[in-house]
Structures are given as structure tokens and as C-alpha cells.
Design an enzyme around this catalytic site. Structure first.
Site, PDB file in Angstrom:
ATOM      1  NE  ARG A  60      -5.783  59.586  -5.588  1.00  0.00           N
ATOM      2  CZ  ARG A  60      -5.313  60.622  -6.642  1.00  0.00           C
ATOM      3  NH1 ARG A  60      -5.779  60.499  -7.505  1.00  0.00           N
ATOM      4  NH2 ARG A  60      -4.280  61.317  -6.366  1.00  0.00           N
ATOM      5  CE1 TYR A 113     -26.574  49.322   3.907  1.00  0.00           C
ATOM      6  CE2 TYR A 113     -25.366  51.417   3.031  1.00  0.00           C
ATOM      7  CZ  TYR A 113     -25.527  50.349   4.089  1.00  0.00           C
ATOM      8  OH  TYR A 113     -24.644  50.505   5.053  1.00  0.00           O
ATOM      9  CG  ASP A 185     -26.129  47.207  -3.713  1.00  0.00           C
ATOM     10  OD1 ASP A 185     -25.673  46.073  -3.606  1.00  0.00           O
ATOM     11  OD2 ASP A 185     -26.311  48.019  -2.861  1.00  0.00           O
ATOM     12  CE  LYS A 210     -22.361  45.055   4.238  1.00  0.00           C
ATOM     13  NZ  LYS A 210     -23.392  45.998   3.442  1.00  0.00           N
TER      14      LYS A 210
END
Ligand SMILES: *Cc1c(COP(=O)(O)O)cnc(C)c1O
Length: 395
Positions: A60, A113, A185, A210
Site C-alpha cells: 500500500r 464526470y 481530468d 480508458k
């Protein structure tokens, strides 16, 4: 790869962040599928935790496969450092929470978004972090919308699904004069088509799900920015909230990145041909495509994007039911949200991605019931065209 050589984008997307000499000559970056890392002795563990010795501790906090991806993405976005996340939204939330505190204000472009919109509402309700939207068409628009509490400007360009663009150079110039960081973004463009940091912006976010992954097999996110800001996020809103990427997903993204420029060129070429075809079709009411010379934002596109991208929105003549019938007649093109995959995907914003927005507001934003969003894939453009044509013919 040797340090500090200035390679072109197409070379960096394949080589940067990986040195095969360090891994027994393995051509492909190894997958470190491990949760933790062993220390040689207790003192080494102490030194690592104290930050006195470089090295991995626990995945992590960092993982070699993830580091390779982050170094490659930082180079491609022309930033100092990058941080990978378990989804685009994990990146968006970690960045926005790192930049704001109670009482602050976030100024957004005219569309964001859907889940980013949801996050903004949650931040407002739970933490009194407010937001507003601005068209940001001119410096005056922007200056008027900035408040004393504005802690960050958050933009998407092109905006989904109306494909409006904002001028990143202008926004970053105005923001700099006010000392406000600009977050972009950049999902719709990928680093191949647009580099906001090179235009003066501070932080870039991607839904790597994407174009970066490009194969529809991973959900992931990336943020790029200054070394100082990225390490602050790594040690706070990523480490402690926990939206990390799995090493395997990072490995898939490293593989996807190797073909990014080649894929983007093909997405863009196919989209350009299909936009022309749709624009000439009698059953199509209107086409929104950033590469259209008649598009209001065409000059901004020329200024800041390498190519107009692989997404097209178009409205068909008729009703919502006609739009849905058209989609149901498609044989090759798949009905699905998401974008940037090899497969051409089509979706209906009014009833899918933007269905939570009330109809009246939706229409003000330019999202009519007959608007359709096409993510142009890598297939033969003639086959995509023929599929659209036969479905339109049946209306
Ligand atoms: C998909 C998408 C996101 C969210 O990314 P996930 O990987 O699905 O969490 C954010 N912004 C844009 C523009 C997107 O298309």
C-alpha cells in the site's frame, strides 16, 4: 533505459521506468505480486520506517511494478511524479481531499464526470467544501467565478458528452496570478493528445481504465504533478484512505501503454472519418466532434490537442425511442458505457451516464434525449460505418 536522455513520446511509452538490466534481462517488466517486503534485519526495518533508507515496506506504500508505471506516466504527462490508484475516482477523491479543507471552494468547468459530481455533492454536505461551475470561456468569466475561498480549479476538456473545450493555457495563467492550483481530468485525451502540465496546469488525473489501459480489462487511475504534491498525497489521502492499485493492474497498464500512440492515432483517424459520415447523413440532426472546423472550440483544439480524439457525440432526428431503437439495431458496435477500448462502444447519456441529472438541466447542458455518445474503436472504420448505416436505415 539510460537516465536523462530525451526520447520522444513513442519511445518513452515503451521504455521509461524500466531497466531490464536490473531484472535479469527480462524484456517485460516483472509483476511483483506481493503484499509485503521482508527486511534483512530489525535495524533495516527501523531505518525504512524512519525514512533513512530507500526501499519497499508494504504494497500500500509502494510496489516496484507500480513504481515503474508511475515513472512512465510522469514522463508521458511531462510531470515530476505520478501516483497510481485503484480507479479514476480513487485518484479524483484523493487529489480533491488533499487540496481542500472545510470552508474551501472548488471551481469546476461546465461539466464533470458523473461520480466526480457525486463526490463534490458529498464533500459539500459532509465537510462544507463548496463548489461552483463556470463556462470558463473568457478570462473575465473565470475571474468572476473565483472566490476568496477557491482552493482549486478543476476542469475536464473535452467535456463528456457535449465535447466542449476549455483553454488550459488561459486558465492556468489566470489561476497562477491568484495562486490557485489547476487540476485537469485528462481522461478523454490520454497523455498522447494533450499535456496540461506543459500548458501550466498543476495536476493531471486519468481514469486509466480508458485509453491508458486500452483493452477494457482493468479499472485504475493515475495522478501526475510536482514531486512535493504527489508525495504528500502518497503519504496522506492515498496511504490512509487506501485507494491503491494492485500490482497486476499496474502491470496491465504498463502493457497497455506500449501501444498508446499507435492506438490513439487509429482511434482519431477512425473518428475523423466517421464524424464526416455522420455529418452528411440525413437521419442525423447534429454531430459534435472537436475536429469539426465549424465547432466553436476548434481553435482551442488546434492550440492544445495533438489530434481531436476518438469520441463523437451525435443527435439523431426523432425521439428518445428512435435513439434507443437505433442502438438496438447495431450488430457490431456494443452498447456500453466506458470508452477508449479496442471495441467501438455506444451509449445514451440521457438514460445512462447522465440520467441522474434532471431533464431540464440536462437539456441546458446540451444533452438531449436523442444524443448518442460514440467511443470509436480500432476496427475497420468501414465496418463501423456500415453498422451505423444499416441501423439508421431501419429507422
Ligand atoms: C471513467 C471516468 C472517470 C472515473 O474513472 P474510473 O476509473 O471509472 O473510476 C473519471 N473521469 C472521466 C472523464 C471518466 O471518463
Amino acid at each position: 533505459m539510460e537516465e536523462k536522455r530525451n526520447y520522444q513520446f513513442e519511445t518513452e511509452m515503451i521504455h521509461t521506468g524500466y531497466d531490464s538490466k536490473q531484472f535479469q534481462g527480462s524484456l517485460n517488466p516483472p509483476l511483483f505480486q506481493t503484499s509485503t517486503f521482508t527486511f534483512e534485519n530489525a535495524k533495516q526495518g527501523e531505518r525504512r520506517f524512519a525514512g533513512e533508507e530507500e526501499g519497499y515496506i508494504y504494497s500500500r506504500l509502494g510496489n516496484p511494478t507500480v513504481t515503474m508505471l508511475e515513472e512512465r506516466m510522469a514522463a508521458l504527462e511531462k510531470g515530476e511524479a505520478a501516483l497510481a490508484f485503484g480507479s479514476g475516482m480513487a485518484a479524483v477523491s484523493a487529489i480533491l481531499l488533499a487540496l481542500t479543507k472545510t470552508g474551501d471552494h472548488i471551481l469546476c468547468s461546465q461539466g464533470v464526470y458523473g461520480c466526480t459530481f457525486g463526490l463534490l455533492q458529498l464533500m459539500k454536505k459532509k465537510y462544507n467544501i463548496n463548489h461552483a461551475f463556470s463556462t470558463m470561456e473568457t478570462e473575465e468569466d473565470l475571474l468572476q467565478a473565483i472566490q476568496p475561498e477557491t482552493a482549486c480549479i478543476y476542469v475536464e476538456t473535452p467535456i463528456n458528452p457535449t465535447m466542449k473545450l476549455v483553454d488550459l493555457e488561459m486558465i492556468s495563467r489566470v489561476a497562477k496570478s491568484k495562486g490557485i492550483p489547476v487540476v485537469v481530468d485528462n481522461t478523454f485525451c490520454s497523455p498522447y493528445l494533450q499535456n496540461p502540465i506543459a500548458l501550466g496546469c498543476d495536476v493531471v488525473i486519468h481514469s486509466a481504465t480508458k485509453y491508458i489501459g486500452g483493452h477494457g480489462d482493468v479499472i485504475a487511475g493515475i495522478a501526475v504533478g510536482s514531486k512535493e504534491f504527489i508525495s504528500e498525497v502518497a503519504m496522506t489521502t492515498q496511504k490512509d484512505i487506501g485507494g491503491i492499485i494492485s500490482p497486476f493492474d499496474a502491470w496491465l497498464l504498463l502493457r497497455g501503454l506500449k501501444t498508446l500512440a499507435v492506438r490513439m492515432d487509429r482511434h482519431c483517424d477512425n473518428a475523423e472519418k466517421l464524424a464526416t459520415f455522420l455529418g452528411n447523413h440525413t437521419k442525423v440532426e447534429s454531430v459534435i466532434y472537436p475536429g469539426d472546423e465549424k465547432n466553436k472550440d476548434y481553435e482551442i483544439m488546434k492550440k492544445q490537442m495533438r489530434k481531436p480524439g476518438g469520441l463523437i457525440s451525435f443527435a439523431i432526428k426523432g425521439t428518445k425511442e428512435d435513439a434507443q431503437r437505433f442502438m438496438d439495431h447495431l450488430q457490431l458496435i456494443k452498447i456500453a458505457v466506458s470508452l477508449g477500448d479496442a471495441e467501438t462502444l455506444i451509449q445514451h447519456p440521457a438514460t445512462m451516464t447522465h440520467s441522474v441529472i434532471p431533464k431540464e438541466e440536462r437539456e441546458k447542458m446540451g444533452i438531449s434525449d436523442t444524443l448518442i455518445r460514440l467511443s470509436v474503436g480500432l476496427e475497420s472504420w468501414e465496418d463501423i460505418r456500415d453498422d451505423i448505416e444499416q441501423a439508421l436505415d431501419k429507422l
